[in-house]
Scaffold this active site. Structure first.
Site, short mmCIF file in Angstrom:
data_model
loop_
_atom_site.label_atom_id
_atom_site.label_comp_id
_atom_site.label_asym_id
_atom_site.label_seq_id
_atom_site.Cartn_x
_atom_site.Cartn_y
_atom_site.Cartn_z
N CYS A 65 3.22 8.54 0.54
CA CYS A 65 3.79 7.81 1.67
C CYS A 65 4.15 6.41 0.84
CB CYS A 65 2.84 7.75 2.69
SG CYS A 65 3.40 6.74 4.07
N CYS A 119 6.87 -3.94 16.13
CA CYS A 119 6.62 -2.87 17.10
C CYS A 119 5.17 -3.15 17.77
CB CYS A 119 6.65 -1.39 16.73
SG CYS A 119 8.24 -1.10 16.12
N CYS A 146 1.79 -1.53 16.06
CA CYS A 146 1.78 -1.20 14.90
C CYS A 146 1.27 -2.38 13.95
CB CYS A 146 3.19 -0.87 14.03
SG CYS A 146 3.21 -0.81 12.29
N CYS A 193 -0.89 6.20 9.84
CA CYS A 193 0.23 5.81 10.44
C CYS A 193 -0.12 4.28 11.03
CB CYS A 193 0.82 6.57 11.34
SG CYS A 193 1.48 8.26 10.75
N CYS A 230 6.60 -6.21 7.74
CA CYS A 230 7.73 -5.75 8.45
C CYS A 230 8.14 -6.81 9.59
CB CYS A 230 7.30 -4.56 9.03
SG CYS A 230 8.70 -3.48 9.95
N GLU A 277 0.98 -1.09 -0.04
CA GLU A 277 0.07 0.04 -0.10
C GLU A 277 0.72 1.13 0.06
OE1 GLU A 277 -4.00 -1.81 2.07
OE2 GLU A 277 -2.62 -0.82 3.43
N1 SAH Z 1 9.73 1.05 10.02
C1 SAH Z 1 9.82 2.60 9.77
C2 SAH Z 1 8.73 3.27 8.93
C3 SAH Z 1 7.35 3.32 9.43
S1 SAH Z 1 6.82 5.03 9.66
C4 SAH Z 1 9.56 3.33 11.17
O1 SAH Z 1 9.44 2.84 12.20
O2 SAH Z 1 9.99 4.35 11.31
C5 SAH Z 1 5.37 4.67 10.13
C6 SAH Z 1 5.48 5.60 11.51
O3 SAH Z 1 4.12 5.32 12.26
C7 SAH Z 1 6.25 4.96 12.69
O4 SAH Z 1 6.87 5.95 13.58
C8 SAH Z 1 5.43 4.26 13.35
O5 SAH Z 1 6.08 3.88 14.55
C9 SAH Z 1 4.11 4.93 13.69
N2 SAH Z 1 3.23 4.12 13.94
C10 SAH Z 1 3.02 2.73 13.69
N3 SAH Z 1 1.81 2.21 14.14
C11 SAH Z 1 1.18 3.32 14.69
C12 SAH Z 1 -0.03 3.57 15.15
N4 SAH Z 1 -0.78 2.52 15.52
N5 SAH Z 1 -0.38 4.87 15.45
C13 SAH Z 1 0.14 5.91 15.17
N6 SAH Z 1 1.62 5.86 14.85
C14 SAH Z 1 1.99 4.42 14.57
#
Ligand code: SAH
Length: 363
Positions: free
Chosen positions: A112, A123, A126, A342, A119, A95
Protein backbone atom coordinates in the site's frame (compact mmCIF):
# COMPACT_ATOMS: atom_id res chain seq x y z
CA UNK A 1 14.13 16.51 -11.67
CA UNK A 2 15.01 13.12 -10.27
CA UNK A 3 16.55 10.82 -12.85
CA UNK A 4 14.28 8.08 -11.54
CA UNK A 5 11.18 10.12 -12.47
CA UNK A 6 11.88 9.71 -16.19
CA UNK A 7 9.85 7.18 -18.16
CA UNK A 8 11.46 4.95 -20.81
CA UNK A 9 10.09 7.36 -23.44
CA UNK A 10 11.61 10.37 -21.64
CA UNK A 11 14.94 8.58 -21.50
CA UNK A 12 14.86 7.80 -25.20
CA UNK A 13 14.36 11.47 -25.95
CA UNK A 14 17.13 12.40 -23.59
CA UNK A 15 19.52 9.93 -25.23
CA UNK A 16 18.73 11.22 -28.70
CA UNK A 17 19.18 14.82 -27.53
CA UNK A 18 22.60 13.86 -26.18
CA UNK A 19 23.56 12.18 -29.43
CA UNK A 20 23.51 8.72 -27.86
CA UNK A 21 22.08 5.62 -29.49
CA UNK A 22 18.43 4.95 -28.62
CA UNK A 23 19.19 1.53 -27.10
CA UNK A 24 21.13 3.27 -24.33
CA UNK A 25 17.79 4.42 -22.93
CA UNK A 26 16.84 0.85 -22.12
CA UNK A 27 20.16 0.22 -20.47
CA UNK A 28 19.87 3.34 -18.38
CA UNK A 29 16.31 2.50 -17.38
CA UNK A 30 17.33 -1.01 -16.35
CA UNK A 31 20.20 0.42 -14.34
CA UNK A 32 17.81 2.78 -12.50
CA UNK A 33 14.81 0.49 -12.00
CA UNK A 34 15.73 -3.08 -12.83
CA UNK A 35 16.83 -5.86 -10.50
CA UNK A 36 19.57 -4.70 -8.16
CA UNK A 37 18.92 -1.04 -8.92
CA UNK A 38 19.36 -0.18 -5.30
CA UNK A 39 16.87 0.04 -2.50
CA UNK A 40 17.92 3.29 -0.99
CA UNK A 41 18.66 6.56 -2.69
CA UNK A 42 22.12 5.74 -3.91
CA UNK A 43 22.41 4.07 -7.26
CA UNK A 44 24.12 0.97 -5.99
CA UNK A 45 24.48 -0.43 -9.48
CA UNK A 46 26.65 2.38 -10.76
CA UNK A 47 29.44 -0.09 -11.43
CA UNK A 48 27.26 -2.95 -12.59
CA UNK A 49 28.73 -4.49 -15.72
CA UNK A 50 26.89 -4.76 -18.98
CA UNK A 51 24.83 -1.63 -18.71
CA UNK A 52 25.32 1.87 -20.05
CA UNK A 53 28.85 3.29 -19.99
CA UNK A 54 29.97 4.62 -16.68
CA UNK A 55 30.76 8.06 -18.09
CA UNK A 56 27.21 8.36 -19.41
CA UNK A 57 25.73 7.31 -16.08
CA UNK A 58 27.89 9.78 -14.22
CA UNK A 59 26.95 12.59 -16.59
CA UNK A 60 23.26 11.78 -16.17
CA UNK A 61 23.55 11.74 -12.39
CA UNK A 62 25.32 15.06 -12.54
CA UNK A 63 22.44 16.65 -14.45
CA UNK A 64 19.53 15.02 -12.58
CA UNK A 65 20.61 13.54 -9.28
CA UNK A 66 18.92 10.49 -7.82
CA UNK A 67 17.39 11.74 -4.62
CA UNK A 68 17.45 9.58 -1.51
CA UNK A 69 14.33 7.81 -0.26
CA UNK A 70 15.43 6.13 2.90
CA UNK A 71 13.62 3.76 5.24
CA UNK A 72 13.51 5.51 8.59
CA UNK A 73 11.64 2.98 10.67
CA UNK A 74 9.82 -0.28 10.22
CA UNK A 75 7.18 -1.58 12.58
CA UNK A 76 5.70 -5.05 12.43
CA UNK A 77 2.17 -5.74 13.66
CA UNK A 78 0.88 -8.91 15.31
CA UNK A 79 -0.72 -10.01 12.03
CA UNK A 80 2.51 -9.66 10.05
CA UNK A 81 1.63 -6.30 8.54
CA UNK A 82 4.67 -4.09 8.27
CA UNK A 83 4.60 -0.31 8.18
CA UNK A 84 7.57 1.51 6.71
CA UNK A 85 8.30 5.14 7.28
CA UNK A 86 10.43 6.76 4.62
CA UNK A 87 12.34 10.00 4.75
CA UNK A 88 12.40 11.99 1.53
CA UNK A 89 15.29 14.10 0.25
CA UNK A 90 13.68 17.24 1.71
CA UNK A 91 13.12 15.73 5.13
CA UNK A 92 9.44 14.82 4.73
CA UNK A 93 8.05 11.57 6.05
CA UNK A 94 5.74 9.23 4.19
CA UNK A 95 4.42 5.78 5.00
CA UNK A 96 3.84 2.57 3.07
CA UNK A 97 2.37 -0.67 4.32
CA UNK A 98 3.18 -4.23 3.39
CA UNK A 99 0.27 -6.58 3.96
CA UNK A 100 0.79 -10.34 3.73
CA UNK A 101 -2.08 -12.40 2.39
CA UNK A 102 -3.76 -14.04 5.35
CA UNK A 103 -4.52 -17.22 3.51
CA UNK A 104 -1.10 -17.92 2.14
CA UNK A 105 1.88 -18.96 4.17
CA UNK A 106 4.33 -17.27 1.92
CA UNK A 107 3.90 -15.48 -1.30
CA UNK A 108 1.23 -13.03 -2.14
CA UNK A 109 1.63 -9.63 -0.65
CA UNK A 110 -0.02 -6.29 -1.09
CA UNK A 111 1.96 -3.07 -0.97
CA UNK A 112 0.00 0.00 0.00
CA UNK A 113 1.83 3.11 -1.20
CA UNK A 114 1.40 6.85 -0.73
CA UNK A 115 0.96 9.43 -3.46
CA UNK A 116 1.29 12.66 -1.47
CA UNK A 117 2.74 13.96 1.78
CA UNK A 118 -0.53 14.47 3.65
CA UNK A 119 -3.78 14.99 1.78
CA UNK A 120 -5.91 17.97 0.79
CA UNK A 121 -9.27 16.16 0.70
CA UNK A 122 -10.04 16.53 4.41
CA UNK A 123 -12.49 13.61 4.73
CA UNK A 124 -14.08 13.79 8.17
CA UNK A 125 -12.97 10.35 9.39
CA UNK A 126 -9.42 10.14 8.01
CA UNK A 127 -6.31 10.91 10.05
CA UNK A 128 -4.18 11.62 6.98
CA UNK A 129 -6.70 14.31 6.08
CA UNK A 130 -6.13 15.93 9.47
CA UNK A 131 -2.47 16.48 8.55
CA UNK A 132 -3.37 18.73 5.68
CA UNK A 133 -1.48 18.74 2.42
CA UNK A 134 2.27 19.30 2.28
CA UNK A 135 3.33 18.30 -1.23
CA UNK A 136 2.89 15.89 -4.11
CA UNK A 137 5.26 12.96 -4.32
CA UNK A 138 7.41 12.67 -7.44
CA UNK A 139 7.14 9.65 -9.74
CA UNK A 140 10.52 8.52 -8.37
CA UNK A 141 9.14 8.60 -4.83
CA UNK A 142 5.93 6.76 -5.69
CA UNK A 143 7.63 4.00 -7.68
CA UNK A 144 10.53 4.10 -5.21
CA UNK A 145 8.35 2.95 -2.31
CA UNK A 146 7.60 -0.19 -4.28
CA UNK A 147 11.19 -0.78 -5.31
CA UNK A 148 12.54 -0.28 -1.81
CA UNK A 149 9.90 -2.52 -0.21
CA UNK A 150 10.40 -5.19 -2.83
CA UNK A 151 14.13 -5.17 -2.17
CA UNK A 152 13.81 -4.90 1.60
CA UNK A 153 11.65 -8.00 1.72
CA UNK A 154 13.24 -10.10 -0.97
CA UNK A 155 10.04 -9.78 -2.94
CA UNK A 156 11.60 -9.43 -6.35
CA UNK A 157 10.41 -12.37 -8.39
CA UNK A 158 7.19 -13.10 -6.49
CA UNK A 159 4.05 -11.43 -7.77
CA UNK A 160 2.57 -8.78 -5.52
CA UNK A 161 -0.31 -6.35 -5.68
CA UNK A 162 0.03 -2.61 -5.36
CA UNK A 163 -2.73 -0.44 -3.96
CA UNK A 164 -2.54 3.33 -4.18
CA UNK A 165 -4.35 3.62 -0.87
CA UNK A 166 -1.69 5.13 1.36
CA UNK A 167 -1.40 8.80 2.19
CA UNK A 168 -2.82 11.20 -0.36
CA UNK A 169 -5.34 11.38 -3.16
CA UNK A 170 -3.69 9.79 -6.20
CA UNK A 171 -5.79 11.60 -8.79
CA UNK A 172 -4.90 14.96 -7.22
CA UNK A 173 -1.32 14.10 -8.24
CA UNK A 174 -2.39 12.70 -11.59
CA UNK A 175 0.69 13.11 -13.77
CA UNK A 176 3.19 11.81 -11.24
CA UNK A 177 1.02 8.83 -10.36
CA UNK A 178 0.56 7.88 -14.01
CA UNK A 179 4.28 8.30 -14.67
CA UNK A 180 5.04 6.08 -11.68
CA UNK A 181 2.65 3.44 -13.02
CA UNK A 182 4.36 3.52 -16.41
CA UNK A 183 7.73 3.12 -14.69
CA UNK A 184 6.52 0.24 -12.49
CA UNK A 185 4.92 -1.62 -15.38
CA UNK A 186 7.82 -1.34 -17.79
CA UNK A 187 9.38 -4.64 -18.81
CA UNK A 188 12.90 -3.37 -18.18
CA UNK A 189 12.02 -2.30 -14.66
CA UNK A 190 9.82 -4.14 -12.17
CA UNK A 191 7.44 -5.36 -14.89
CA UNK A 192 4.37 -5.10 -12.67
CA UNK A 193 1.17 -6.15 -14.46
CA UNK A 194 -1.32 -3.25 -14.54
CA UNK A 195 -4.09 -5.58 -13.35
CA UNK A 196 -2.12 -5.96 -10.11
CA UNK A 197 -2.39 -2.22 -9.42
CA UNK A 198 -5.46 -0.62 -7.86
CA UNK A 199 -5.89 3.12 -7.67
CA UNK A 200 -8.30 4.41 -5.06
CA UNK A 201 -9.86 7.83 -5.50
CA UNK A 202 -12.18 10.04 -3.52
CA UNK A 203 -13.89 10.81 -6.84
CA UNK A 204 -12.15 13.59 -8.76
CA UNK A 205 -14.42 13.29 -11.78
CA UNK A 206 -12.37 15.08 -14.49
CA UNK A 207 -9.30 13.05 -13.54
CA UNK A 208 -11.37 9.84 -13.67
CA UNK A 209 -12.44 10.79 -17.20
CA UNK A 210 -8.82 11.30 -18.13
CA UNK A 211 -7.81 7.99 -16.55
CA UNK A 212 -10.46 6.28 -18.66
CA UNK A 213 -8.39 7.14 -21.75
CA UNK A 214 -4.99 5.94 -20.51
CA UNK A 215 -3.25 3.14 -22.38
CA UNK A 216 -1.98 1.55 -19.16
CA UNK A 217 -4.83 1.41 -16.73
CA UNK A 218 -4.94 0.26 -13.11
CA UNK A 219 -8.07 -1.14 -11.45
CA UNK A 220 -10.28 1.53 -9.99
CA UNK A 221 -11.60 1.85 -6.46
CA UNK A 222 -13.89 4.72 -5.49
CA UNK A 223 -14.30 5.95 -1.92
CA UNK A 224 -18.04 6.48 -1.78
CA UNK A 225 -18.95 6.44 1.93
CA UNK A 226 -22.40 8.01 1.58
CA UNK A 227 -25.59 7.69 -0.45
CA UNK A 228 -27.01 11.22 -0.46
CA UNK A 229 -25.29 14.47 -1.38
CA UNK A 230 -26.20 16.01 1.98
CA UNK A 231 -24.45 13.17 3.79
CA UNK A 232 -21.49 12.96 1.43
CA UNK A 233 -20.95 16.74 1.45
CA UNK A 234 -20.31 16.42 5.15
CA UNK A 235 -18.09 13.34 5.14
CA UNK A 236 -16.20 13.88 1.88
CA UNK A 237 -16.04 17.64 1.21
CA UNK A 238 -14.94 17.25 -2.44
CA UNK A 239 -18.51 16.02 -3.05
CA UNK A 240 -19.59 19.67 -3.07
CA UNK A 241 -17.63 20.03 -6.27
CA UNK A 242 -18.27 16.59 -7.80
CA UNK A 243 -21.62 15.42 -6.46
CA UNK A 244 -22.89 11.85 -6.48
CA UNK A 245 -24.65 11.97 -9.81
CA UNK A 246 -21.54 13.15 -11.66
CA UNK A 247 -19.43 10.59 -9.82
CA UNK A 248 -21.73 7.67 -10.59
CA UNK A 249 -22.00 8.79 -14.23
CA UNK A 250 -18.20 8.80 -14.51
CA UNK A 251 -18.16 5.28 -13.05
CA UNK A 252 -20.74 4.07 -15.56
CA UNK A 253 -18.61 5.41 -18.40
CA UNK A 254 -15.38 3.97 -17.06
CA UNK A 255 -14.12 1.27 -19.43
CA UNK A 256 -13.86 -2.10 -17.74
CA UNK A 257 -12.52 -5.34 -19.03
CA UNK A 258 -14.88 -8.26 -19.17
CA UNK A 259 -15.72 -9.49 -15.69
CA UNK A 260 -13.91 -6.64 -13.99
CA UNK A 261 -15.72 -4.22 -11.71
CA UNK A 262 -15.19 -0.98 -9.85
CA UNK A 263 -14.68 -1.40 -6.13
CA UNK A 264 -16.70 1.01 -4.02
CA UNK A 265 -15.22 1.60 -0.61
CA UNK A 266 -17.70 2.48 2.08
CA UNK A 267 -16.46 3.35 5.55
CA UNK A 268 -19.10 2.43 8.13
CA UNK A 269 -19.68 5.06 10.82
CA UNK A 270 -21.87 4.06 13.73
CA UNK A 271 -25.35 5.56 13.44
CA UNK A 272 -24.28 7.88 10.61
CA UNK A 273 -24.28 5.92 7.34
CA UNK A 274 -24.85 2.33 8.46
CA UNK A 275 -28.64 2.08 8.68
CA UNK A 276 -30.84 -0.23 6.58
CA UNK A 277 -32.02 2.85 4.65
CA UNK A 278 -28.40 3.65 3.77
CA UNK A 279 -27.89 0.08 2.56
CA UNK A 280 -31.01 0.23 0.40
CA UNK A 281 -30.01 3.58 -1.07
CA UNK A 282 -26.57 2.15 -1.83
CA UNK A 283 -28.15 -0.74 -3.71
CA UNK A 284 -30.17 1.71 -5.82
CA UNK A 285 -27.22 4.02 -6.44
CA UNK A 286 -25.10 1.18 -7.80
CA UNK A 287 -27.93 -0.41 -9.71
CA UNK A 288 -26.48 0.16 -13.20
CA UNK A 289 -22.80 0.08 -12.26
CA UNK A 290 -20.53 -2.94 -12.53
CA UNK A 291 -19.68 -2.71 -8.88
CA UNK A 292 -18.50 -4.53 -5.85
CA UNK A 293 -18.62 -3.00 -2.41
CA UNK A 294 -15.88 -3.13 0.18
CA UNK A 295 -17.11 -2.15 3.61
CA UNK A 296 -14.56 -0.57 5.93
CA UNK A 297 -15.74 -0.47 9.54
CA UNK A 298 -14.21 2.76 10.87
CA UNK A 299 -10.79 2.60 12.40
CA UNK A 300 -11.54 4.96 15.24
CA UNK A 301 -8.93 7.37 16.56
CA UNK A 302 -8.71 10.30 18.92
CA UNK A 303 -9.70 13.44 17.04
CA UNK A 304 -12.09 11.56 14.74
CA UNK A 305 -15.68 12.42 15.73
CA UNK A 306 -17.17 9.05 14.73
CA UNK A 307 -17.42 5.57 16.18
CA UNK A 308 -16.96 2.12 14.71
CA UNK A 309 -20.27 0.26 14.46
CA UNK A 310 -20.77 -3.04 16.25
CA UNK A 311 -20.13 -6.25 14.31
CA UNK A 312 -23.88 -6.85 14.32
CA UNK A 313 -24.51 -3.54 12.53
CA UNK A 314 -21.73 -4.26 10.04
CA UNK A 315 -23.23 -7.71 9.35
CA UNK A 316 -26.71 -6.31 8.93
CA UNK A 317 -25.46 -3.77 6.40
CA UNK A 318 -23.47 -6.37 4.47
CA UNK A 319 -26.37 -8.81 4.48
CA UNK A 320 -28.79 -6.24 3.06
CA UNK A 321 -26.43 -5.55 0.17
CA UNK A 322 -25.90 -9.25 -0.49
CA UNK A 323 -29.63 -9.96 -0.40
CA UNK A 324 -30.07 -7.41 -3.17
CA UNK A 325 -27.43 -9.03 -5.34
CA UNK A 326 -24.55 -6.67 -4.58
CA UNK A 327 -21.15 -8.33 -4.20
CA UNK A 328 -19.87 -7.23 -0.83
CA UNK A 329 -16.85 -7.83 1.35
CA UNK A 330 -15.88 -6.47 4.73
CA UNK A 331 -12.32 -5.28 4.92
CA UNK A 332 -10.58 -6.79 7.84
CA UNK A 333 -8.45 -4.13 9.29
CA UNK A 334 -4.84 -5.08 9.14
CA UNK A 335 -2.06 -3.65 11.22
CA UNK A 336 -4.29 -1.61 13.50
CA UNK A 337 -1.90 -2.13 16.43
CA UNK A 338 0.81 -0.26 14.54
CA UNK A 339 -1.52 2.35 13.08
CA UNK A 340 -1.09 0.98 9.62
CA UNK A 341 -4.78 0.45 8.86
CA UNK A 342 -6.91 2.48 6.45
CA UNK A 343 -7.05 6.14 7.30
CA UNK A 344 -4.43 5.80 10.02
CA UNK A 345 -1.36 6.81 8.09
CA UNK A 346 -0.21 10.03 9.57
CA UNK A 347 3.19 11.14 10.40
CA UNK A 348 3.18 12.23 13.96
CA UNK A 349 5.32 15.11 14.96
CA UNK A 350 5.19 16.50 11.46
CA UNK A 351 3.76 19.97 11.80
CA UNK A 352 0.39 20.57 10.24
CA UNK A 353 1.01 21.33 6.61
CA UNK A 354 0.15 24.74 5.32
CA UNK A 355 0.59 24.66 1.53
CA UNK A 356 -2.27 24.13 -0.87
CA UNK A 357 -5.46 22.84 0.68
CA UNK A 358 -8.85 21.64 -0.39
CA UNK A 359 -10.00 25.15 -1.31
CA UNK A 360 -7.49 25.19 -4.16
CA UNK A 361 -8.63 21.84 -5.50
CA UNK A 362 -12.23 23.00 -5.33
CA UNK A 363 -11.50 26.30 -7.09
N1 SAH B 1 -7.53 9.32 -1.20
C1 SAH B 1 -7.83 8.03 -1.76
C2 SAH B 1 -6.85 6.98 -1.27
C3 SAH B 1 -6.98 6.63 0.19
S1 SAH B 1 -7.44 4.97 0.29
C4 SAH B 1 -9.26 7.68 -1.47
O1 SAH B 1 -9.92 8.42 -0.76
O2 SAH B 1 -9.76 6.70 -2.01
C5 SAH B 1 -7.79 4.76 1.92
C6 SAH B 1 -9.22 4.30 2.17
O3 SAH B 1 -9.40 4.26 3.58
C7 SAH B 1 -10.24 5.29 1.62
O4 SAH B 1 -11.40 4.63 1.16
C8 SAH B 1 -10.55 6.08 2.86
O5 SAH B 1 -11.76 6.77 2.78
C9 SAH B 1 -10.54 5.01 3.91
N2 SAH B 1 -10.41 5.54 5.29
C10 SAH B 1 -9.95 6.74 5.65
N3 SAH B 1 -9.98 6.87 7.00
C11 SAH B 1 -10.48 5.71 7.48
C12 SAH B 1 -10.73 5.23 8.78
N4 SAH B 1 -10.49 5.97 9.86
N5 SAH B 1 -11.23 3.99 8.91
C13 SAH B 1 -11.46 3.21 7.83
N6 SAH B 1 -11.22 3.61 6.57
C14 SAH B 1 -10.75 4.85 6.39
Amino acid sequence: MDLRSLTPADLRELMLARGEAAYRAEQVFRWLHGPGAGGVGAVRAIDAPGSAPKALREALLEESPVRPLVVDTMQEGADGTRKFRFRTFDGRAIESVLIPDEKEERGKLTLCVSSQVGCAMDCGFCLTGKMGFARHLTPAEIAGQVRVLAEATGLAGTPFNIVLMGMGEPLHNYDSVMTAIRILCDEQGMAVAPRRITLSTVGLVPAMEKLAREPIMPNLAVSLHATTDAQRDRLVPINRKYPLEALIDACKLFPLKRRSRITFEYVLLDGVNDTPEDARRLVRLLNDVKAKVNLLPLNAAPGIPYERPSDARVDRFARLLAEHGVTVSVRKSRGRDIRAACGQLIVEGQKKATGRRLADVMA
